[in-house]
Design an enzyme around this catalytic site. Structure first.
Site, PDB file in Angstrom:
ATOM      1  N   LYS A 151       3.355   0.747   3.150  1.00 15.37           N
ATOM      2  CA  LYS A 151       2.997  -0.310   4.078  1.00 15.37           C
ATOM      3  C   LYS A 151       3.066  -1.648   3.348  1.00 15.37           C
ATOM      4  CE  LYS A 151      -0.201   2.665   6.639  1.00 15.37           C
ATOM      5  NZ  LYS A 151      -1.619   2.865   7.053  1.00 15.37           N
ATOM      6  N   HIS A 178     -12.448   3.685  -0.607  1.00 15.57           N
ATOM      7  CA  HIS A 178     -12.266   2.877   0.609  1.00 15.57           C
ATOM      8  C   HIS A 178     -12.936   1.513   0.503  1.00 15.57           C
ATOM      9  CE1 HIS A 178     -11.757   7.014   2.608  1.00 15.57           C
ATOM     10  NE2 HIS A 178     -10.565   6.450   2.572  1.00 15.57           N
ATOM     11  N   ASN A 212       0.879  -1.171   0.000  1.00  9.14           N
ATOM     12  CA  ASN A 212       0.000   0.000   0.000  1.00  9.14           C
ATOM     13  C   ASN A 212       0.912   1.214   0.000  1.00  9.14           C
ATOM     14  OD1 ASN A 212      -1.805   2.079   0.453  1.00  9.14           O
ATOM     15  ND2 ASN A 212      -2.861   1.074   2.146  1.00  9.14           N
ATOM     16  N   GLY A 234      -8.509   4.703  11.398  1.00 17.34           N
ATOM     17  CA  GLY A 234      -7.749   5.300  12.490  1.00 17.34           C
ATOM     18  C   GLY A 234      -8.564   6.107  13.473  1.00 17.34           C
ATOM     19  N   GLU A 259     -11.700   4.024  14.881  1.00 18.79           N
ATOM     20  CA  GLU A 259     -11.335   2.986  15.840  1.00 18.79           C
ATOM     21  C   GLU A 259     -10.807   3.547  17.157  1.00 18.79           C
ATOM     22  OE1 GLU A 259      -8.634   0.178  14.035  1.00 18.79           O
ATOM     23  OE2 GLU A 259      -9.765   0.220  12.154  1.00 18.79           O
ATOM     24  N   GLU A 262      -7.421  -3.959   5.314  1.00 20.38           N
ATOM     25  CA  GLU A 262      -7.390  -3.912   3.854  1.00 20.38           C
ATOM     26  C   GLU A 262      -6.379  -4.893   3.283  1.00 20.38           C
ATOM     27  OE1 GLU A 262      -8.262   0.781   3.070  1.00 20.38           O
ATOM     28  OE2 GLU A 262      -6.624   0.242   4.427  1.00 20.38           O
ATOM     29  N   ARG A 274      -2.824  -2.204  -3.331  1.00 20.62           N
ATOM     30  CA  ARG A 274      -3.998  -1.357  -3.205  1.00 20.62           C
ATOM     31  C   ARG A 274      -3.857  -0.243  -4.241  1.00 20.62           C
ATOM     32  NH1 ARG A 274      -5.073   3.663   0.787  1.00 20.62           N
ATOM     33  NH2 ARG A 274      -7.236   4.059   0.220  1.00 20.62           N
ATOM     34  N   ARG A 330      -8.596  17.425   3.471  1.00 18.86           N
ATOM     35  CA  ARG A 330      -9.504  17.575   2.337  1.00 18.86           C
ATOM     36  C   ARG A 330     -10.829  18.163   2.803  1.00 18.86           C
ATOM     37  NH1 ARG A 330      -8.977  11.588   0.062  1.00 18.86           N
ATOM     38  NH2 ARG A 330      -7.445  11.299   1.712  1.00 18.86           N
ATOM     39  N   ASN A 355      -7.555   9.831   8.056  1.00 19.88           N
ATOM     40  CA  ASN A 355      -7.128  11.069   7.418  1.00 19.88           C
ATOM     41  C   ASN A 355      -7.924  11.295   6.135  1.00 19.88           C
ATOM     42  OD1 ASN A 355      -5.338  13.380   7.326  1.00 19.88           O
ATOM     43  ND2 ASN A 355      -4.368  12.401   5.574  1.00 19.88           N
ATOM     44  N   GLY A 356      -8.219  10.192   5.441  1.00 18.66           N
ATOM     45  CA  GLY A 356      -9.241  10.181   4.409  1.00 18.66           C
ATOM     46  C   GLY A 356     -10.465   9.532   5.023  1.00 18.66           C
TER      47      GLY A 356
END
Length: 402
Positions: A16, A182, A9, A329, A332, A380, A94, A242, A212-213
Site C-alpha cells: 500500500k 498496531h 506499507n 477493517g 469499521e 496509519e 510502517r 492467528r 485480519n490482525g
C-alpha cells in the site's frame, strides 16, 4: 516549492502506498493505491485525491517470480508523473516491530536495518516484507531519506508491570517482554478523539483495532496503558488466521506428543488458526458472515466472545471505561461483530443504538449507554506522513531530486 512525502506499507502479498503534501494540514493523500497479488499476478491500482482512478489493472510485465524490489521499481517509475513537479522529501515505512531498540521514528541506516533484521522471528508475517521495501527503495533511490515508523513505539508509555511476563528475570532483561502492536493505528485514533469526545478523550478509553490482525489498547490521557498483544503479534485477540492467547502447554503438547517441529507449530499458529482454523472456510469476516455453515457462525461468535473477555480484562488496567472505539477493517465494517461483542458487555452499562450500528455511523451508543461507543476509521498512513514531516523539519533534511 511544495514538497511530497511517500508512505509505504509492505506486506507479504500486497504493498500500500500514499503520497502526502508536506503541508501539515494535508492529511488526505493526493495519490494513493496498492499492489495486490504479489507472488501471483500482481495488480496495480491508484487513485487521485478526487477518488478517480489513475491506474488499474494487472501488471503484465510482472509475474509469479516478481519480488518486492520489482514492485517498488514499478511504483517508483510510475510515481514521478503524478507528483506534479514536487520533490520527494522523504519516504516513510510502517515497520511492525521496533523491539527495545526504537521508540520513535528513525532514519534508516545500515545499522538500523541490522537491528530490525534480528526482530524478524518476532513478527514473521510482517517484518521481512517491511524491510524488503526499505531495501528496494535504497537500491533505486538511495538519495531519498527513509524513515521507519514502528507499531510498537506507541506502547512505550506503559508501566513496567504491563510489559513484564512472569518469567525468570534474566529473560526479561534480555528483552522478552510485552511490546504491543498496531501502534500507528492507535496513535491516529488518539489524535482525533478530542474531535468526537471532547474532554472525555483524555479519560478511560479502549480502542479495538479489529482486522485480519487484531488487538486492543487501553488508554488514559490518550496514551497506552495496556494492550492485548505481547512479545509477538500472536497474542491476545483471535484473528483472521492467528490463534490469539493460547495456553503455552498446547505448544509443548504439539511438539512433544504430536511430533510437530517448531516451524510447523509456527505455521499453524500464524497461518492456519483463528477464524480460518475454527471455521475451516476463510479468514475473511465478510465471507463468514455470508456463509450458512454453522462452523462459520461458531468462529464469529468465538471471535466476539474472546474480544469481550479481553476488553473486560483491559478495563481493570484503567479503572473503568468512558469510551470504546471500534476501528480497522472488521471494527469499521462489521455491525454484527460490534453487536455480538457489545451485547456481552451490557453489564458495564454499554449499549448500542441498533440503527446507528447497522448504518455504520460514527456514534454507536444509545442514549441509555453510560459508555460512549464510536466507530472511527483509522489512518496509519497519515501518522507515518506526519512523522516524516516532523523528522525532516527537525533534522533539516534537504530537498531530494526524484
Amino acid at each position: 516549492m511544495s514538497k511530497a512525502i511517500l508512505t509505504l506499507n509492505s506486506g507479504s502479498s500486497s504493498l500500500k502506498f500514499a503520497v502526502f503534501g508536506f503541508d501539515a494540514t494535508q492529511n488526505t493523500p493526493g495519490v494513493s493505491g496498492k499492489v495486490t497479488g504479489i507472488g501471483g499476478a500482481p495488480e496495480f491500482s491508484a487513485r487521485g485525491g478526487d477518488g478517480e482512478y489513475l491506474a488499474k489493472g494487472i501488471l503484465s510485465n510482472l509475474n509469479t517470480t516478481s519480488s518486492h524490489e520489482d514492485i517498488i521499481a514499478h511504483l517508483l517509475t510510475w510515481l514521478p508523473q503524478h507528483l506534479e513537479g514536487r520533490p520527494l522529501i522523504a519516504i516513510g515505512h510502517r515497520v511492525v516491530h521496533g523491539g527495545s531498540f526504537f521508540a520513535a521514528p528513525t532514519l534508516v541506516t545500515n545499522d538500523v536495518l541490522d537491528k530490525l533484521k534480528t526482530l524478524i522471528p518476532l513478527a514473521p508475517l510482517h517484518q521481512p516484507h517491511n524491510l524488503a521495501a526499505i531495501r528496494a527503495v535504497t537500491k533505486w533511490h538511495p538519495e531519498v531519506p527513509q524513515i521507519a515508523c514502528f507499531d510498537t513505539a506507541f506502547h512505550r508509555t506503559q508501566d513496567r508491570l504491563a510489559s513484564l511476563f512472569a518469567l525468570p528475570r534474566s529473560l526479561s532483561d534480555e528483552g522478552i517482554m510485552r511490546y504491543g502492536f498496531h501502534g500507528l493505528s492507535y496513535e491516529y485514533i488518539a489524535s482525533v478523539l478530542p474531535q468526537h469526545l471532547g474532554s472525555q478523550a483524555d479519560g478511560r478509553v479502549i480502542v479495538a483495532h479489529l482486522g485480519n490482525g487484531a488487538s486492543m489498547c487501553a488508554m488514559t490521557n490518550r496514551q497506552s496503558v495496556a494492550t492485548s498483544m505481547g512479545f509477538t503479534a500472536l497474542d491476545g485477540l483471535m484473528m483472521g488466521s492467528r490463534c490469539g492467547t493460547l495456553d503455552p502447554g498446547v505448544v509443548l503438547y504439539l511438539m512433544q506428543s504430536k511430533g510437530m517441529t517448531a516451524s510447523q507449530v509456527e505455521e499453524m499458529l500464524y497461518r492456519q488458526s483463528g477464524l480460518l482454523g475454527v471455521s475451516g472456510i476463510s479468514n475473511n469476516m465478510q465471507v463468514l458472515q455470508n456463509s450458512s455453515d454453522p462452523h462459520a457462525r461458531e468462529a464469529i461468535e468465538l471471535y466476539c466472545f474472546r474480544a469481550a473477555s479481553i476488553l473486560a480484562g483491559l478495563v481493570s488496567a484503567i479503572g473503568g471505561l468512558d469510551a470504546l472505539v471500534f476501528t480497522a477493517g472488521t471494527g469499521e465494517n462489521s455491525a454484527l461483530v460490534r453487536k455480538l461483542t457489545c451485547d456481552r458487555l451490557a453489564w458495564m452499562g454499554l449499549h448500542l443504538d441498533a440503527e446507528a450500528n447497522d448504518k455504520n455511523q460514527i456514534t454507536l451508543s444509545s442514549s441509555q449507554s453510560t459508555v460512549a461507543v464510536l466507530r472511527l476509521p483509522t489512518n496509519e498512513e497519515a501518522v507515518v506522513a506526519e512523522a516524516c514531516r516532523s523528522f525532516v523539519t527537525n533534522n533539516q533534511i534537504q530537498d531530494q531530486k526524484f
